[in-house]
Design a protein around this motif. Structure first.
Motif, PDB file in Angstrom:
ATOM      1  N   ARG A 232       0.816  -1.217   0.000  1.00  0.00           N
ATOM      2  CA  ARG A 232       0.000   0.000   0.000  1.00  0.00           C
ATOM      3  C   ARG A 232       0.848   1.266   0.000  1.00  0.00           C
ATOM      4  O   ARG A 232       0.412   2.317  -0.497  1.00  0.00           O
ATOM      5  CB  ARG A 232      -0.935   0.003   1.199  1.00  0.00           C
ATOM      6  N   TYR A 233       2.073   1.186   0.535  1.00  0.00           N
ATOM      7  CA  TYR A 233       2.919   2.376   0.636  1.00  0.00           C
ATOM      8  C   TYR A 233       4.273   2.115  -0.044  1.00  0.00           C
ATOM      9  O   TYR A 233       5.324   2.117   0.608  1.00  0.00           O
ATOM     10  CB  TYR A 233       3.113   2.764   2.108  1.00  0.00           C
ATOM     11  N   PRO A 234       4.268   1.892  -1.357  1.00  0.00           N
ATOM     12  CA  PRO A 234       5.499   1.517  -2.062  1.00  0.00           C
ATOM     13  C   PRO A 234       6.573   2.604  -2.071  1.00  0.00           C
ATOM     14  O   PRO A 234       7.746   2.301  -2.280  1.00  0.00           O
ATOM     15  CB  PRO A 234       5.002   1.221  -3.484  1.00  0.00           C
ATOM     16  N   LYS A 235       6.182   3.860  -1.844  1.00  0.00           N
ATOM     17  CA  LYS A 235       7.152   4.952  -1.873  1.00  0.00           C
ATOM     18  C   LYS A 235       7.646   5.343  -0.483  1.00  0.00           C
ATOM     19  O   LYS A 235       8.464   6.257  -0.352  1.00  0.00           O
ATOM     20  CB  LYS A 235       6.541   6.169  -2.564  1.00  0.00           C
ATOM     21  N   SER A 236       7.180   4.661   0.536  1.00  0.00           N
ATOM     22  CA  SER A 236       7.588   5.027   1.895  1.00  0.00           C
ATOM     23  C   SER A 236       8.994   4.524   2.195  1.00  0.00           C
ATOM     24  O   SER A 236       9.460   3.526   1.645  1.00  0.00           O
ATOM     25  CB  SER A 236       6.608   4.436   2.915  1.00  0.00           C
ATOM     26  N   SER A 237       9.680   5.232   3.098  1.00  0.00           N
ATOM     27  CA  SER A 237      11.034   4.821   3.496  1.00  0.00           C
ATOM     28  C   SER A 237      11.009   3.536   4.310  1.00  0.00           C
ATOM     29  O   SER A 237      12.032   2.853   4.440  1.00  0.00           O
ATOM     30  CB  SER A 237      11.695   5.939   4.309  1.00  0.00           C
ATOM     31  N   GLU A 238       9.847   3.183   4.862  1.00  0.00           N
ATOM     32  CA  GLU A 238       9.727   1.963   5.678  1.00  0.00           C
ATOM     33  C   GLU A 238       9.548   0.703   4.837  1.00  0.00           C
ATOM     34  O   GLU A 238       9.561  -0.405   5.379  1.00  0.00           O
ATOM     35  CB  GLU A 238       8.545   2.096   6.643  1.00  0.00           C
ATOM     36  N   ARG A 239       9.398   0.844   3.523  1.00  0.00           N
ATOM     37  CA  ARG A 239       9.120  -0.336   2.683  1.00  0.00           C
ATOM     38  C   ARG A 239      10.288  -1.328   2.712  1.00  0.00           C
ATOM     39  O   ARG A 239      10.073  -2.547   2.788  1.00  0.00           O
ATOM     40  CB  ARG A 239       8.842   0.092   1.246  1.00  0.00           C
ATOM     41  N   GLU A 240      11.500  -0.842   2.655  1.00  0.00           N
ATOM     42  CA  GLU A 240      12.660  -1.740   2.691  1.00  0.00           C
ATOM     43  C   GLU A 240      12.697  -2.532   3.992  1.00  0.00           C
ATOM     44  O   GLU A 240      12.959  -3.741   3.993  1.00  0.00           O
ATOM     45  CB  GLU A 240      13.950  -0.943   2.513  1.00  0.00           C
ATOM     46  N   LEU A 241      12.439  -1.838   5.112  1.00  0.00           N
ATOM     47  CA  LEU A 241      12.394  -2.517   6.413  1.00  0.00           C
ATOM     48  C   LEU A 241      11.333  -3.608   6.401  1.00  0.00           C
ATOM     49  O   LEU A 241      11.568  -4.724   6.874  1.00  0.00           O
ATOM     50  CB  LEU A 241      12.091  -1.510   7.514  1.00  0.00           C
ATOM     51  N   ALA A 242      10.160  -3.281   5.850  1.00  0.00           N
ATOM     52  CA  ALA A 242       9.064  -4.243   5.830  1.00  0.00           C
ATOM     53  C   ALA A 242       9.441  -5.487   5.039  1.00  0.00           C
ATOM     54  O   ALA A 242       9.198  -6.621   5.486  1.00  0.00           O
ATOM     55  CB  ALA A 242       7.816  -3.582   5.236  1.00  0.00           C
ATOM     56  N   LEU A 243      10.047  -5.303   3.878  1.00  0.00           N
ATOM     57  CA  LEU A 243      10.425  -6.442   3.042  1.00  0.00           C
ATOM     58  C   LEU A 243      11.523  -7.270   3.712  1.00  0.00           C
ATOM     59  O   LEU A 243      11.498  -8.509   3.684  1.00  0.00           O
ATOM     60  CB  LEU A 243      10.886  -5.965   1.668  1.00  0.00           C
ATOM     61  N   GLN A 244      12.483  -6.597   4.309  1.00  0.00           N
ATOM     62  CA  GLN A 244      13.581  -7.306   4.982  1.00  0.00           C
ATOM     63  C   GLN A 244      13.065  -8.131   6.155  1.00  0.00           C
ATOM     64  O   GLN A 244      13.381  -9.321   6.291  1.00  0.00           O
ATOM     65  CB  GLN A 244      14.621  -6.301   5.473  1.00  0.00           C
ATOM     66  N   GLN A 245      12.245  -7.485   7.002  1.00  0.00           N
ATOM     67  CA  GLN A 245      11.728  -8.188   8.170  1.00  0.00           C
ATOM     68  C   GLN A 245      10.782  -9.320   7.771  1.00  0.00           C
ATOM     69  O   GLN A 245      10.769 -10.383   8.390  1.00  0.00           O
ATOM     70  CB  GLN A 245      11.007  -7.202   9.092  1.00  0.00           C
ATOM     71  N   LYS A 246      10.016  -9.093   6.722  1.00  0.00           N
ATOM     72  CA  LYS A 246       9.114 -10.142   6.244  1.00  0.00           C
ATOM     73  C   LYS A 246       9.909 -11.347   5.754  1.00  0.00           C
ATOM     74  O   LYS A 246       9.585 -12.507   6.089  1.00  0.00           O
ATOM     75  CB  LYS A 246       8.240  -9.596   5.111  1.00  0.00           C
ATOM     76  N   ALA A 247      10.986 -11.104   4.987  1.00  0.00           N
ATOM     77  CA  ALA A 247      11.803 -12.199   4.468  1.00  0.00           C
ATOM     78  C   ALA A 247      12.460 -12.974   5.608  1.00  0.00           C
ATOM     79  O   ALA A 247      12.473 -14.214   5.614  1.00  0.00           O
ATOM     80  CB  ALA A 247      12.861 -11.649   3.507  1.00  0.00           C
ATOM     81  N   LEU A 248      13.006 -12.256   6.585  1.00  0.00           N
ATOM     82  CA  LEU A 248      13.654 -12.918   7.718  1.00  0.00           C
ATOM     83  C   LEU A 248      12.664 -13.744   8.524  1.00  0.00           C
ATOM     84  O   LEU A 248      12.976 -14.854   8.973  1.00  0.00           O
ATOM     85  CB  LEU A 248      14.326 -11.875   8.612  1.00  0.00           C
ATOM     86  N   LEU A 249      11.474 -13.202   8.694  1.00  0.00           N
ATOM     87  CA  LEU A 249      10.448 -13.924   9.457  1.00  0.00           C
ATOM     88  C   LEU A 249       9.986 -15.171   8.703  1.00  0.00           C
ATOM     89  O   LEU A 249       9.795 -16.235   9.305  1.00  0.00           O
ATOM     90  CB  LEU A 249       9.263 -12.997   9.729  1.00  0.00           C
ATOM     91  N   LEU A 250       9.841 -15.059   7.383  1.00  0.00           N
ATOM     92  CA  LEU A 250       9.473 -16.229   6.579  1.00  0.00           C
ATOM     93  C   LEU A 250      10.549 -17.303   6.668  1.00  0.00           C
ATOM     94  O   LEU A 250      10.250 -18.504   6.738  1.00  0.00           O
ATOM     95  CB  LEU A 250       9.245 -15.814   5.126  1.00  0.00           C
ATOM     96  N   GLY A 251      11.825 -16.881   6.689  1.00  0.00           N
ATOM     97  CA  GLY A 251      12.909 -17.844   6.851  1.00  0.00           C
ATOM     98  C   GLY A 251      12.859 -18.521   8.199  1.00  0.00           C
ATOM     99  O   GLY A 251      13.065 -19.738   8.317  1.00  0.00           O
ATOM    100  N   GLN A 252      12.548 -17.739   9.231  1.00  0.00           N
ATOM    101  CA  GLN A 252      12.422 -18.291  10.582  1.00  0.00           C
ATOM    102  C   GLN A 252      11.291 -19.322  10.648  1.00  0.00           C
ATOM    103  O   GLN A 252      11.398 -20.331  11.364  1.00  0.00           O
ATOM    104  CB  GLN A 252      12.153 -17.146  11.565  1.00  0.00           C
TER     105      GLN A 252
END
Length: 274
Positions: A232-252
């Motif tokens: 929903r917020y592709p231009k936000s500065s938090e998007r990278e954090l969201a993708l990184q944390q999501k990937a790490l959590l999926l790995g966990q």
């Protein structure tokens, strides 16, 4: 601007007579409406010399200009003069709250007591709401987070401009979280997100809620928030954090194919912004 020029022409005239006072007050009001604090201070000197009838209003506009320029001692002196010498004037009805703003800016240690005293005689709902908001702000600044959350929650926001409402709701959540009350803090964040989905702090609030859910082992809730943020917020500065944390959590969670897809999405995001 044309009116200002005409007023200033009358002020400069040696033959203006009684019109000099009228012109000075008119120019002063226009400068105050335009937020030209230096001009207010300059014009108010001439206005005070030429116009004794409107002295309370002139003092109030001058005091407000001093306050906005950070000259709080001079502002307080003028507010106190209005309240002492012209207690029945229209300016005296406005001066008490403006005085509180000056005390707040000066970080006066007696501000909370002053606000409580002000509330004893403030009956207008808007005035009371503004004072309550100022008390909440000062309490938050002092680090009394639980108290601040209660104060923000108790403000009659309907008596304030609509622009103040998202800030109040956001600060309720922030104060609760700073006080260590995560369940109520998350609930307050949810109210903020649902009420103001397009507010500039919404992506940060959504990221905060996702991280809190992750800490509480609500992994599905966290994944849902990270996904919502990135989509929903592709231009936000938090998007990278969201993708990184999501990937790490999926790995966990050993959801490896989803993890790879999310890391791929993150890499594409990094390449696009580099």
């Amino acid at each position: 601007q044309e009116a200002r020029k005409l007023f200033e022409k009358v002020i400069a005239s040696k033959d203006a007579g009684r019109w000099k006072a009228v012109a000075s007050l008119g120019a002063l009001r226009l400068a105050a409406q335009s937020g030209e604090d230096d001009a207010v201070l300059k014009i108010s000197e001439a206005a005070l010399a030429a116009d004794s009838e409107n002295k309370p209003e002139i003092l109030l506009l001058r005091a407000n200009a001093h306050r906005k320029k950070g000259q709080n001692a001079k502002a307080l002196e003028a507010y106190d003069m209005i309240l002492r010498e012209y207690p029945r004037s229209a300016a005296a009805a406005q001066a008490p709250f403006q005085r509180l703003l000056a005390l707040h800016a000066a970080r006066n240690p007696g501000l909370l007591t002053e606000i409580d005293q002000y509330m004893l005689t403030a009956f207008d709902p808007g005035d009371r709401a503004r004072a309550q908001l100022l008390k909440a702000e000062e309490t938050l600044r002092q680090g009394k987070y639980a108290d601040a959350a209660l104060l923000y929650h108790g403000i009659n926001a309907e008596s304030l401009p609509s622009s103040a409402k998202p800030d109040i709701l956001y600060k309720v959540a922030w104060a609760l979280l700073q006080a260590g009350d995560q369940p109520n803090g998350i609930s307050a964040l949810t109210r903020f997100l649902e009420t103001y989905p397009d507010e500039e702090r919404t992506p940060a609030a959504l990221a905060q809620r996702a991280l809190l859910k992750q800490q509480q082992k609500d992994f599905e809730g966290a994944l849902s928030d990270f996904t919502l943020l990135s989509e929903r917020y592709p231009k936000s500065s938090e998007r990278e954090l969201a993708l990184q944390q999501k990937a790490l959590l999926l790995g966990q969670l050993q959801r490896n194919s989803e993890m790879v897809a999310t890391f791929t999405q993150l890499l594409a995001c990094l390449l696009y912004t580099s």
